[in-house]
Motif scaffolding. Structure first.
Motif, short mmCIF file in Angstrom:
data_model
loop_
_atom_site.label_atom_id
_atom_site.label_comp_id
_atom_site.label_asym_id
_atom_site.label_seq_id
_atom_site.Cartn_x
_atom_site.Cartn_y
_atom_site.Cartn_z
N VAL A 1 0.84 -1.20 0.00
CA VAL A 1 0.00 0.00 0.00
C VAL A 1 0.87 1.25 0.00
CG1 VAL A 1 -1.62 1.36 1.40
CG2 VAL A 1 -2.07 -1.06 0.95
N LYS A 2 1.99 1.21 0.70
CA LYS A 2 2.91 2.36 0.69
C LYS A 2 3.40 2.62 -0.73
CE LYS A 2 7.11 4.24 2.68
NZ LYS A 2 8.28 4.02 3.52
N ALA A 3 3.81 1.55 -1.42
CA ALA A 3 4.29 1.70 -2.80
C ALA A 3 3.17 2.19 -3.72
CB ALA A 3 4.84 0.36 -3.30
N LEU A 4 1.97 1.65 -3.53
CA LEU A 4 0.83 2.09 -4.34
C LEU A 4 0.45 3.54 -4.05
CD1 LEU A 4 -1.40 -1.11 -4.14
CD2 LEU A 4 -0.38 -0.16 -6.23
N ASP B 1 -1.41 15.32 0.54
CA ASP B 1 -0.87 13.96 0.54
C ASP B 1 -0.06 13.69 -0.72
OD1 ASP B 1 -2.18 13.34 2.95
OD2 ASP B 1 -3.87 12.37 1.93
N PHE B 2 -0.60 14.07 -1.86
CA PHE B 2 0.07 13.79 -3.12
C PHE B 2 1.42 14.51 -3.21
CE2 PHE B 2 -4.42 13.17 -4.91
CZ PHE B 2 -4.43 11.83 -4.57
N MET C 1 -6.99 2.84 3.32
CA MET C 1 -7.52 4.08 2.78
C MET C 1 -6.51 4.66 1.79
SD MET C 1 -10.44 4.36 4.17
CE MET C 1 -10.97 6.03 3.86
N ALA C 2 -6.99 5.09 0.65
CA ALA C 2 -6.13 5.71 -0.36
C ALA C 2 -5.92 7.18 0.00
CB ALA C 2 -6.79 5.61 -1.74
N PRO C 3 -4.69 7.67 -0.17
CA PRO C 3 -4.49 9.11 0.02
C PRO C 3 -5.34 9.86 -0.99
CG PRO C 3 -2.52 8.09 -0.93
CD PRO C 3 -3.48 6.99 -0.63
N GLY C 4 -5.90 10.99 -0.58
CA GLY C 4 -6.81 11.67 -1.48
C GLY C 4 -6.76 13.18 -1.44
N ALA D 1 0.23 9.12 -5.96
CA ALA D 1 0.64 10.52 -5.94
C ALA D 1 1.33 10.90 -7.26
CB ALA D 1 1.58 10.77 -4.76
N ASP D 2 2.23 10.03 -7.73
CA ASP D 2 2.91 10.30 -9.00
C ASP D 2 1.91 10.41 -10.14
OD1 ASP D 2 5.36 10.25 -7.71
OD2 ASP D 2 6.01 8.34 -8.61
N GLU D 3 0.94 9.50 -10.15
CA GLU D 3 -0.07 9.52 -11.22
C GLU D 3 -0.86 10.82 -11.17
OE1 GLU D 3 -0.04 7.28 -13.47
OE2 GLU D 3 0.41 5.32 -12.61
#
Length: 155
Positions: free
Chosen positions: A16-19, A83-84, A76-79, A24-26
């Motif tokens: 999840v950390k890598a994702l 965060d990004f 939970m996804a960063p949003g 964020a990069d995306e």
């Protein structure tokens, strides 16, 4: 709710950390591509305006897929933009010109950075047994390689 999918908590946390970094990069790449779409100038304006739109549409889908993969792993996804900005590996820089070639070179550099990052993450996943995330990332790798090829073809 805690999930039980055959992965231990550390494996899930690491993936999840890598994702999250990838998400964020995306998102940053999406924003930079939108900027190119809005601000490109020159004799090829219309064609490049349409081209950049096709690229950010693809990135918009990828962003959603990455966030959903994080949720599938029970996290939970960063949003937020904050965060990004904190998670991304990409940087923003002001281009000296708003021509298509300048935008293409900058976006290609970021696409190649994302491709390299995905390769690094997949290479580290050999022992995680998270085949779903590994397969997902390989699919994203192919999408980014195609997007990079399309950018490269304009140079």
């Amino acid at each position: 709710m805690k999930i039980s999918i055959g992965l231990d908590a550390k494996q899930i946390k690491d993936n999840v950390k890598a994702l999250s970094v990838l998400l964020a990069d995306e998102h940053i790449l999406y924003t930079k591509t939108r900027n190119a779409h809005w601000n490109v100038e020159g004799a090829d304006f219309h064609a490049m305006h349409v081209f950049f739109e096709s690229q950010y549409d693809e990135l918009e889908e990828i962003i959603d897929e990455v966030a959903e993969r994080i949720r599938q792993l029970g996290q939970m996804a960063p949003g937020s933009l904050k965060d990004f900005v904190q998670l991304t590996r990409l940087s923003e820089r002001k281009l000296s010109k708003n021509d298509s070639q300048s935008f293409i070179k900058a976006l290609l550099e970021d696409q190649e950075s994302v491709i390299s990052y995905i390769r690094e993450v997949v290479a580290k996943m050999d022992d995680s047994k998270d085949f779903g995330t590994e397969d997902f990332l390989v699919g994203l790798l192919e999408k980014h390689e195609k997007m990079a090829w399309m950018l490269r073809a304009h140079l």
